[in-house]
Design a protein around this motif. Structure first.
Motif, PDB file in Angstrom:
ATOM      1  N   GLU A  42       0.936  -1.275   0.155  1.00 58.13           N
ATOM      2  CA  GLU A  42      -0.106   0.058  -0.006  1.00 58.13           C
ATOM      3  C   GLU A  42       0.914   1.397  -0.012  1.00 58.13           C
ATOM      4  O   GLU A  42       0.614   2.214  -0.645  1.00 58.13           O
ATOM      5  N   HIS A  67       3.569   1.635  -1.498  1.00 63.41           N
ATOM      6  CA  HIS A  67       4.000   1.782  -2.771  1.00 63.41           C
ATOM      7  C   HIS A  67       2.941   1.959  -3.777  1.00 63.41           C
ATOM      8  O   HIS A  67       3.066   1.914  -5.056  1.00 63.41           O
ATOM      9  N   LYS A  68       1.689   2.319  -3.379  1.00 62.05           N
ATOM     10  CA  LYS A  68       0.204   2.636  -4.173  1.00 62.05           C
ATOM     11  C   LYS A  68       0.188   1.249  -5.097  1.00 62.05           C
ATOM     12  O   LYS A  68      -0.262   1.209  -6.083  1.00 62.05           O
ATOM     13  N   VAL A  69       0.495   0.118  -4.601  1.00 61.77           N
ATOM     14  CA  VAL A  69       0.339  -1.303  -5.320  1.00 61.77           C
ATOM     15  C   VAL A  69      -1.190  -1.576  -4.828  1.00 61.77           C
ATOM     16  O   VAL A  69      -1.320  -1.833  -3.404  1.00 61.77           O
ATOM     17  N   GLU A  70      -2.141  -1.838  -5.642  1.00 62.63           N
ATOM     18  CA  GLU A  70      -3.317  -2.238  -5.287  1.00 62.63           C
ATOM     19  C   GLU A  70      -3.707  -3.674  -5.080  1.00 62.63           C
ATOM     20  O   GLU A  70      -3.141  -4.582  -5.887  1.00 62.63           O
TER      21      GLU A  70
END
Length: 88
Positions: A30, A32-35
């Motif tokens: 999260e 690293h903005k990974v969904e």
């Protein structure tokens, strides 16, 4: 002062992310903005089930959701080494 160990999360050939040892794998992804699909954050539902291709994790809470031998629950585990994972 304790130094936080960093591991590398390999998502594919081109994507490598720094992973802090003191956070769950889900929290690191999260950051690293990974969904990542999830619901409970405690290992109950299994919604975040992820393939572990290489590396080692440790669970901070024993998962109650069913997982195969090659799967992990990012919501309740931390990296113990560099990881190679495959997100759904």
């Amino acid at each position: 002062m304790k130094m936080d160990k960093l591991y590398i999360i390999h998502l594919d050939e081109d994507t490598q992310l720094a992973c802090h040892q003191d956070k769950t794998l889900l929290e690191n992804l999260e950051a690293h903005k990974v969904e990542v699909h999830f619901h409970c954050r405690e290992g109950f539902c299994g919604a975040c089930r992820t393939k572990l291709l290489d590396g080692q994790v440790e669970y901070i809470t024993d998962p109650l959701a069913y997982i195969d031998d090659d799967e992990i629950l990012p919501c309740c585990c931390k990296a113990k080494s560099d990881l190679k994972i495959k997100l759904s």
